[in-house]
Design an enzyme around this catalytic site. Sequence first.
Site, PDB file in Angstrom:
ATOM      1  N   HIS A  75       0.716  -1.162  -0.121  1.00 56.03           N
ATOM      2  CA  HIS A  75      -0.200  -0.345  -0.209  1.00 56.03           C
ATOM      3  C   HIS A  75       0.563   0.989   0.161  1.00 56.03           C
ATOM      4  O   HIS A  75       0.160   2.164   0.025  1.00 56.03           O
ATOM      5  CB  HIS A  75      -1.253   0.027   1.166  1.00 56.03           C
ATOM      6  CG  HIS A  75      -2.480   0.949   0.937  1.00 56.03           C
ATOM      7  ND1 HIS A  75      -2.914   0.253   1.222  1.00 56.03           N
ATOM      8  CD2 HIS A  75      -2.816   1.712   0.095  1.00 56.03           C
ATOM      9  CE1 HIS A  75      -4.501   1.261   1.034  1.00 56.03           C
ATOM     10  NE2 HIS A  75      -4.047   1.861  -0.055  1.00 56.03           N
ATOM     11  N   ASP A 111      -9.985  -0.144   3.964  1.00 59.15           N
ATOM     12  CA  ASP A 111      -9.061  -0.592   4.139  1.00 59.15           C
ATOM     13  C   ASP A 111      -9.180  -0.925   5.293  1.00 59.15           C
ATOM     14  O   ASP A 111      -9.622  -0.877   6.763  1.00 59.15           O
ATOM     15  CB  ASP A 111      -7.595   0.393   4.546  1.00 59.15           C
ATOM     16  CG  ASP A 111      -5.888  -0.496   4.986  1.00 59.15           C
ATOM     17  OD1 ASP A 111      -6.535  -1.246   4.899  1.00 59.15           O
ATOM     18  OD2 ASP A 111      -5.339   0.270   4.257  1.00 59.15           O
ATOM     19  N   HIS A 137      -6.379  -0.802   7.993  1.00 62.83           N
ATOM     20  CA  HIS A 137      -5.957  -0.390   8.392  1.00 62.83           C
ATOM     21  C   HIS A 137      -5.986   0.915   7.929  1.00 62.83           C
ATOM     22  O   HIS A 137      -6.131   1.273   6.723  1.00 62.83           O
ATOM     23  CB  HIS A 137      -3.992  -0.909   8.283  1.00 62.83           C
ATOM     24  CG  HIS A 137      -4.284  -2.236   8.457  1.00 62.83           C
ATOM     25  ND1 HIS A 137      -4.363  -2.875   7.417  1.00 62.83           N
ATOM     26  CD2 HIS A 137      -3.713  -2.769   9.900  1.00 62.83           C
ATOM     27  CE1 HIS A 137      -4.324  -4.213   7.884  1.00 62.83           C
ATOM     28  NE2 HIS A 137      -3.739  -3.788   9.440  1.00 62.83           N
ATOM     29  N   ASP A 169      -3.138   3.050   7.768  1.00 62.58           N
ATOM     30  CA  ASP A 169      -2.480   3.799   7.203  1.00 62.58           C
ATOM     31  C   ASP A 169      -2.110   5.115   6.872  1.00 62.58           C
ATOM     32  O   ASP A 169      -1.111   5.683   6.033  1.00 62.58           O
ATOM     33  CB  ASP A 169      -2.297   3.468   5.557  1.00 62.58           C
ATOM     34  CG  ASP A 169      -2.824   1.707   5.371  1.00 62.58           C
ATOM     35  OD1 ASP A 169      -2.874   0.809   6.122  1.00 62.58           O
ATOM     36  OD2 ASP A 169      -2.402   1.585   4.296  1.00 62.58           O
ATOM     37  N   HIS A 174       4.569   1.153   3.971  1.00 65.56           N
ATOM     38  CA  HIS A 174       3.296   0.195   3.845  1.00 65.56           C
ATOM     39  C   HIS A 174       1.650   0.995   4.781  1.00 65.56           C
ATOM     40  O   HIS A 174       0.742   1.394   4.483  1.00 65.56           O
ATOM     41  CB  HIS A 174       2.786  -1.137   3.180  1.00 65.56           C
ATOM     42  CG  HIS A 174       2.601  -2.042   4.232  1.00 65.56           C
ATOM     43  ND1 HIS A 174       1.747  -2.664   4.227  1.00 65.56           N
ATOM     44  CD2 HIS A 174       3.268  -1.719   5.669  1.00 65.56           C
ATOM     45  CE1 HIS A 174       2.451  -3.713   5.634  1.00 65.56           C
ATOM     46  NE2 HIS A 174       2.295  -2.488   6.147  1.00 65.56           N
ATOM     47  N   ASP A 233      -7.274  -1.258  -0.780  1.00 63.94           N
ATOM     48  CA  ASP A 233      -6.580  -2.070  -0.327  1.00 63.94           C
ATOM     49  C   ASP A 233      -7.272  -4.642   0.682  1.00 63.94           C
ATOM     50  O   ASP A 233      -8.151  -3.591   1.188  1.00 63.94           O
ATOM     51  CB  ASP A 233      -5.679  -1.798   1.355  1.00 63.94           C
ATOM     52  CG  ASP A 233      -4.604  -3.074   2.292  1.00 63.94           C
ATOM     53  OD1 ASP A 233      -4.831  -4.086   1.899  1.00 63.94           O
ATOM     54  OD2 ASP A 233      -3.749  -2.329   2.760  1.00 63.94           O
ATOM     55  N   ASP A 249      -7.108  -6.287   2.085  1.00 57.87           N
ATOM     56  CA  ASP A 249      -7.418  -6.834   3.451  1.00 57.87           C
ATOM     57  C   ASP A 249      -8.446  -6.246   4.325  1.00 57.87           C
ATOM     58  O   ASP A 249      -9.189  -6.279   5.448  1.00 57.87           O
ATOM     59  CB  ASP A 249      -5.907  -6.433   4.480  1.00 57.87           C
ATOM     60  CG  ASP A 249      -5.684  -5.089   4.852  1.00 57.87           C
ATOM     61  OD1 ASP A 249      -6.500  -4.354   4.902  1.00 57.87           O
ATOM     62  OD2 ASP A 249      -3.834  -5.172   5.255  1.00 57.87           O
ATOM     63  N   GLU A 302      -2.032  -4.496  -1.958  1.00 63.92           N
ATOM     64  CA  GLU A 302      -1.281  -5.807  -1.285  1.00 63.92           C
ATOM     65  C   GLU A 302      -2.094  -7.379  -1.673  1.00 63.92           C
ATOM     66  O   GLU A 302      -2.030  -8.204  -0.246  1.00 63.92           O
ATOM     67  CB  GLU A 302      -1.682  -5.444   0.291  1.00 63.92           C
ATOM     68  CG  GLU A 302      -1.239  -4.358   1.171  1.00 63.92           C
ATOM     69  CD  GLU A 302      -0.118  -4.321   1.747  1.00 63.92           C
ATOM     70  OE1 GLU A 302       0.542  -5.596   2.052  1.00 63.92           O
ATOM     71  OE2 GLU A 302       0.436  -3.313   2.045  1.00 63.92           O
TER      72      GLU A 302
HETATM   73 MN   LIG Z   1      -3.440  -0.487   3.671  1.00 63.06          MN
END
Ligand SMILES: [Mn+2]
Length: 335
Positions: free
Chosen positions: A109, A132, A134, A136, A149, A240, A242, A286
Amino acid sequence: MPGSVEQMKMKSAERIGVLGIPFSKGQSRVGTEYGPEVLRNGGIVRKLQNLGCHVQDHGDVEVIQVEKDDPEENAKNPRTVGLTSKLIADKVERVLRSEDICLGLGGDHSVAIGTIAGNARVEPDLVVLWIDAHADINTPMTSDSGNIHGMPLAFLVRELESYVTKLPGFEWLSPCIHAKDIAYIGLRDVDAGERKIIEKFGITAFSMQEVDKYGINEVVERALRAVDPEGKRPIHLSFDVDAMDPTLATSARDHAVIGGLSLRETYYIAEEVARTGRLSMVDVAEVNPLLGDEKDKKLTVDMTISVIQRFFGNRRGGCYPPGYDIPLPHKLMTR
Ligand SMILES: [Mn+2]
């Protein structure tokens, strides 16, 4: 409101520039550099063409590997990430000067540093939707891991400029978005420093808790309205994989956090964002085909591609290429 008016509004019928970003140095594992390859092999170009899009594959961004690249202020591989990000930004800018939308295939990312910087040169008024698990948005100082990332937004947000050291390799980069131009969806693993940043600068953030509370339809509507009440600004969508639940995106599970978006919630986000007709770039980050077995890899790639298709006009309710009409029987056509 299905029908031709909505379909014409969508940029899906326009020109898409695909850009591979085979990069993995924003974190410590190998594998995300194969993201573009597996998504291409999964047929992403053809599948977008089947939607009636004019797709041009612009190949891969050149990746720079700096030999002696010691951590700086805790951030790992700063020169490699910074110099590659510049090449990414330059390439994204070039693609967007000749196409309507850029589809960036990452890569970890950290590639979003370059994609957003490049997009902002062409669309200075852009807003960012960040899908996402996260946030980030760690600064090098708030990050535990030192992996860039987990930091891309910190380098891009104007309000954070004084909190972020200018890392070697990043000399070319100036922050290009405001905190209020960002909306998150799907968060469920936010570090203390990131939570503080989100609140201090008023970033719109819908964690999985809000997805549960309001439902995905309300969340998407609120997110879009928060960053752009008038609905006029170009959208940079950073996805992302994830963000999706790890039971789905199994080849993204290196940083997997359970309790994520379902495939259907992810589809809904993509369909609604596509419907705005204001997408200027989608980046996908990712995907790591080296995680999991062959079956995991295939599932992750297939699901990721199915989500990307929905960003470009494929809807669960059905769709057809521009200009399509119900064919007449042969007898009538040859008369
Ligand atoms: Mn990310």
